[in-house]
Scaffold this motif. Sequence first.
Motif, PDB file in Angstrom:
ATOM      1  N   ALA A  88       0.895  -1.101  -0.027  1.00 27.63           N
ATOM      2  CA  ALA A  88      -0.064  -0.024   0.028  1.00 27.63           C
ATOM      3  C   ALA A  88       0.900   1.357   0.171  1.00 27.63           C
ATOM      4  O   ALA A  88       0.538   2.267  -0.679  1.00 27.63           O
ATOM      5  N   MET A  89       1.873   1.145   0.857  1.00 23.21           N
ATOM      6  CA  MET A  89       2.857   2.404   0.738  1.00 23.21           C
ATOM      7  C   MET A  89       3.563   2.703  -0.488  1.00 23.21           C
ATOM      8  O   MET A  89       3.841   3.634  -1.015  1.00 23.21           O
ATOM      9  N   ARG A  91       2.503   2.220  -3.238  1.00 16.35           N
ATOM     10  CA  ARG A  91       1.626   2.592  -4.334  1.00 16.35           C
ATOM     11  C   ARG A  91       1.313   4.235  -3.850  1.00 16.35           C
ATOM     12  O   ARG A  91       0.301   4.707  -4.699  1.00 16.35           O
ATOM     13  N   GLY A  92       1.785   4.830  -2.695  1.00 20.63           N
ATOM     14  CA  GLY A  92       1.660   6.202  -2.540  1.00 20.63           C
ATOM     15  C   GLY A  92       0.944   6.621  -1.058  1.00 20.63           C
ATOM     16  O   GLY A  92       0.960   7.647  -0.697  1.00 20.63           O
ATOM     17  N   LEU A  93       0.662   5.500  -0.416  1.00 21.12           N
ATOM     18  CA  LEU A  93      -0.237   5.785   0.868  1.00 21.12           C
ATOM     19  C   LEU A  93       0.775   5.968   2.029  1.00 21.12           C
ATOM     20  O   LEU A  93       1.893   5.130   2.131  1.00 21.12           O
ATOM     21  N   GLY A  94       0.583   6.929   2.749  1.00 20.33           N
ATOM     22  CA  GLY A  94       1.326   7.000   4.044  1.00 20.33           C
ATOM     23  C   GLY A  94       1.266   5.642   4.827  1.00 20.33           C
ATOM     24  O   GLY A  94       0.166   5.385   4.732  1.00 20.33           O
ATOM     25  N   GLU A  95       2.085   5.649   5.880  1.00 17.44           N
ATOM     26  CA  GLU A  95       1.870   4.447   6.602  1.00 17.44           C
ATOM     27  C   GLU A  95       0.516   4.362   7.374  1.00 17.44           C
ATOM     28  O   GLU A  95      -0.051   3.344   7.673  1.00 17.44           O
ATOM     29  N   GLU A  96       0.067   5.586   7.958  1.00 18.71           N
ATOM     30  CA  GLU A  96      -1.233   5.711   8.696  1.00 18.71           C
ATOM     31  C   GLU A  96      -2.509   5.497   7.962  1.00 18.71           C
ATOM     32  O   GLU A  96      -3.436   5.079   8.037  1.00 18.71           O
TER      33      GLU A  96
ATOM     34  N   PRO B  91      -7.984  -7.546   1.572  1.00 17.16           N
ATOM     35  CA  PRO B  91      -9.327  -8.156   1.756  1.00 17.16           C
ATOM     36  C   PRO B  91     -10.240  -6.926   2.173  1.00 17.16           C
ATOM     37  O   PRO B  91     -10.016  -6.014   2.949  1.00 17.16           O
ATOM     38  N   GLY B  92     -11.413  -6.568   1.570  1.00 16.81           N
ATOM     39  CA  GLY B  92     -12.343  -5.490   1.863  1.00 16.81           C
ATOM     40  C   GLY B  92     -12.031  -4.403   1.370  1.00 16.81           C
ATOM     41  O   GLY B  92     -12.994  -3.444   1.368  1.00 16.81           O
ATOM     42  N   VAL B  93     -11.052  -4.037   0.392  1.00 23.95           N
ATOM     43  CA  VAL B  93     -10.853  -3.003  -0.295  1.00 23.95           C
ATOM     44  C   VAL B  93     -10.905  -2.988  -1.619  1.00 23.95           C
ATOM     45  O   VAL B  93     -10.314  -3.990  -2.194  1.00 23.95           O
ATOM     46  N   SER B  94     -11.570  -2.578  -2.375  1.00 21.21           N
ATOM     47  CA  SER B  94     -11.790  -2.482  -3.753  1.00 21.21           C
ATOM     48  C   SER B  94     -10.811  -1.629  -4.427  1.00 21.21           C
ATOM     49  O   SER B  94     -10.050  -1.184  -3.958  1.00 21.21           O
ATOM     50  N   ASN B  95     -10.331  -2.224  -5.729  1.00 20.37           N
ATOM     51  CA  ASN B  95      -9.255  -1.892  -6.544  1.00 20.37           C
ATOM     52  C   ASN B  95      -9.526  -0.531  -6.591  1.00 20.37           C
ATOM     53  O   ASN B  95      -8.420   0.494  -6.474  1.00 20.37           O
ATOM     54  N   VAL B  96     -10.848  -0.022  -6.872  1.00 18.97           N
ATOM     55  CA  VAL B  96     -11.127   1.330  -7.209  1.00 18.97           C
ATOM     56  C   VAL B  96     -10.949   2.219  -6.106  1.00 18.97           C
ATOM     57  O   VAL B  96     -10.235   3.280  -6.146  1.00 18.97           O
ATOM     58  N   GLN B  97     -11.325   1.869  -4.893  1.00 22.00           N
ATOM     59  CA  GLN B  97     -11.102   2.622  -3.664  1.00 22.00           C
ATOM     60  C   GLN B  97      -9.461   2.741  -3.481  1.00 22.00           C
ATOM     61  O   GLN B  97      -8.998   3.722  -3.314  1.00 22.00           O
ATOM     62  N   PHE B  98      -9.041   1.577  -3.675  1.00 22.31           N
ATOM     63  CA  PHE B  98      -7.177   1.411  -3.250  1.00 22.31           C
ATOM     64  C   PHE B  98      -6.531   2.503  -4.095  1.00 22.31           C
ATOM     65  O   PHE B  98      -6.090   3.114  -3.596  1.00 22.31           O
ATOM     66  N   LEU B  99      -7.049   2.452  -5.290  1.00 24.49           N
ATOM     67  CA  LEU B  99      -5.952   3.180  -6.573  1.00 24.49           C
ATOM     68  C   LEU B  99      -6.392   4.701  -6.378  1.00 24.49           C
ATOM     69  O   LEU B  99      -5.652   5.749  -6.649  1.00 24.49           O
TER      70      LEU B  99
END
Lengths: 135, 247
Positions: A88-89, A91-96, B91-99
């Motif tokens: 997730a990080m 892809r650009g998200l901060g840790e929190e 789990p529980g997170v859609s690609n759209v939301q994630f991206l």
Amino acid sequence: MIHNGKNSRSTIISKGISAGKSSNTYRGLVRVGPTASGVRNFTQCDSLLLGDQCGAHTVPYIEVKNPSAQIEHEATTSKISDEQLFYAMQRGLGEEEAVALIVNGFAKDVLKELPMEFAVEAQKLLAISLEGSVG
Amino acid sequence: MLTITDLHARIGDTEILKGLTLHVPAGEIHAIMGPNGAGKSTLSNVLGGKPGYEVTGGSVAFRGQDLLALAPHERAAAGLFLGFQYPVEIPGVSNVQFLREALNSQRRQRGEEPLSGGEFLKLAKDRAGLLQMDMDMLKRQVNVGFSGGEKKRAEMVQMGILDPSFALLDETDSGLDIDALRIVGAGINAIMRSPNKAVLLITHYQRLLDVVTPDKVSILADGRIVETGGPELALRLEAEGYDSVMA
């Protein structure tokens, strides 16, 4: 959950999140009365642990007075993995932000049942109470 | 674009990268090949900033910045995209939301306005089309229940949406059937083949390089780049194996 009616059905979904040194316990009673035939219950207890000093406990109570009941209980415990966090990080998200996203995904089955305003509020609350909990 | 100088890195007590030097200028597609255990995935993880790897020497300059001084999400915002060998399930997170969250987080870090839901969906649809992926797939949870090939295609859609200036693709071709390989290859060409962008393509096989023709090919062995050449080097490797080419 008390079942007194014939063929009554219920589902319990519990999502517990433990961070820091906290411990989280699910206790739930499913009772089926003697005249309630054909009852079904499904109980699912998922726990998410953040860090290595917290814990989760699941204590299901089941009281069944009618032999035709079908009662199911499922429990899982998981952690946010380093791989998920890094993914997730990267892809650009901060840790929190990353933790909040993963935790919200975990709690989605419950959050999606809430009315819109509450769901938004609950998500924000989750994010706030998790601040600084990973490290 | 990316300059790696004498990079040393280890996991625990094991030194994996032992003085790796590599320069990838803008506009270049650079393939890295090498035997198992040479340090290819370590290179990718170190550049991405994955915890658990210790850099003990050397430097990495990325678009004029000291890459190693940045946190993983800052590297992403600076334009670095890692295509994972094993994409992770959320789990529980859609690609759209994630991206959308990822893209807007990157945009915020760069001081740009976040995209609205509508703008984002338009972009996502466009990029998914490029990889011949259904929008329905983007509504599914991130990598959950995806086949190996779907995961790799989803990685490419992510790359298309995030639009990085530099992509490091770690064995993106593994687990792909022939059709999926063509689609992914065409996607890499469409998204990343540009004078302002560059790609580092880690692969074991010539077949991806048939679709994405590299400008340069380097061999990574025992933590170092031991040889660099043109596309013909990959063909020689395919024909003769590492032992004879490196000897």
